[in-house]
Design a protein around this motif. Structure first.
Motif: not given
Length: 302
Positions: A98-100, A104-105, A132-136, A284-293
């Protein structure tokens, strides 16, 4: 007849079913089938069948019926702490997943061509750094299409629409590609760049194969293979050769506009292609991928 004190190593682990194990765990902790069925939001007969199936899988009896409900057998008592630990691990795994999905890290990989990396990504990466400063962001630069289904990247920008049904694609923009040359070189081909005599021009290309020449032929421009005097599989090297005045080549209009002394040569119509943002269905389920997209859509579509 069951062996009440059979060691755990005798259990048939290959046929282990977590759904049945969970039914046993909740029943052991609540003390009755009815209470466990309520806790798991299922009917009592269904729960009873799951516990019976678990006993059959393991080859042991886990509960004895007593006047006040159920009592764990020695085998059940021996098994309970192990299943309880599995339950705790499952809960923790769900929390991590769920955290993953929501944080946004962490890292996310973007696959792009050299031209896109050099001339399109700056506003995208700048915006993500603020939001999203925590996103690499790892930018994988390749002029070959990465395989998202094999997870070579999380998101890609492609010049064609994918056909695989498990990929999600969004059109970013249409690009117009024209013929360009350095001003000084264009001046050697005629009185002005619009009327350049390209029959005697040197061409710069990614290869001298039939695809590029066929594309130019659709514009009414027949270019002989011998006219391709400079070749490179690097988009940026081709662009540098154009700027250095080595010949004529094709570039997206947006890119050529940022390259100083390049001028359009000939009065040929453009070659068109589209840029697509592509991601695996984990979008559809990953906030990290969605933010980049979403950032690609926002800053490259304009």
């Amino acid at each position: 007849m069951d062996k009440p004190n059979a060691p755990l190593t005798d259990f048939r682990a290959a046929r282990f079913d977590w759904t049945h194990a969970r039914a046993f765990l909740v029943t052991a902790e609540t003390g009755s089938f009815s209470a466990a069925a309520r806790a798991l939001n299922m009917s009592q007969p269904t729960l009873g069948r799951q516990v019976a199936a678990f006993e059959a899988e393991l080859g042991v009896t886990l509960f004895d019926r007593v006047p006040r409900g159920l009592s764990l057998t020695p085998a059940g008592l021996d098994l309970l702490p192990h299943i309880r630990a599995m339950g705790a691990a499952a809960t923790q795994a769900a929390r991590v997943a769920s955290g993953q999905a929501t944080t946004l890290e962490g890292s996310v990989t973007l696959s792009v061509s050299e031209i896109v990396a050099a001339y399109y990504l700056a506003p995208v990466l700048s915006a993500l750094r603020r939001s999203a400063p925590g996103l690499q962001i790892e930018v994988l630069v390749s002029n070959e299409a990465s395989d998202l289904r094999r997870r070579e990247a999380d998101v890609a920008i492609r010049s064609f629409r994918p056909t695989q049904p498990d990929l999600i694609a969004r059109k970013l923009r249409s690009e117009a590609v024209y013929l360009y040359a350095a001003k000084d070189y264009a001046a050697t081909l005629g009185p002005d760049s619009a009327h350049a005599d390209l029959s005697r021009a040197d061409f710069i290309g990614y290869d001298s194969g039939p695809r590029l020449r066929a594309a130019l032929s659709t514009l009414g421009l027949e270019v002989a293979e011998r006219q391709f005097m400079r070749l490179s599989n690097s988009h940026l090297v081709v662009a540098d050769m154009l700027c250095a005045g080595f010949g004529v080549g094709i570039l997206p209009e947006r890119v050529a506009a940022q390259m100083g002394d390049l001028v359009r040569v000939g009065s040929y119509p453009p070659i068109h292609y589209d840029l697509w943002a592509v991601a695996h269905r984990e979008l559809r389920t990953s906030a990290r991928i969605r933010a980049l997209f979403d950032s690609l859509v926002q800053y490259i579509t304009v």
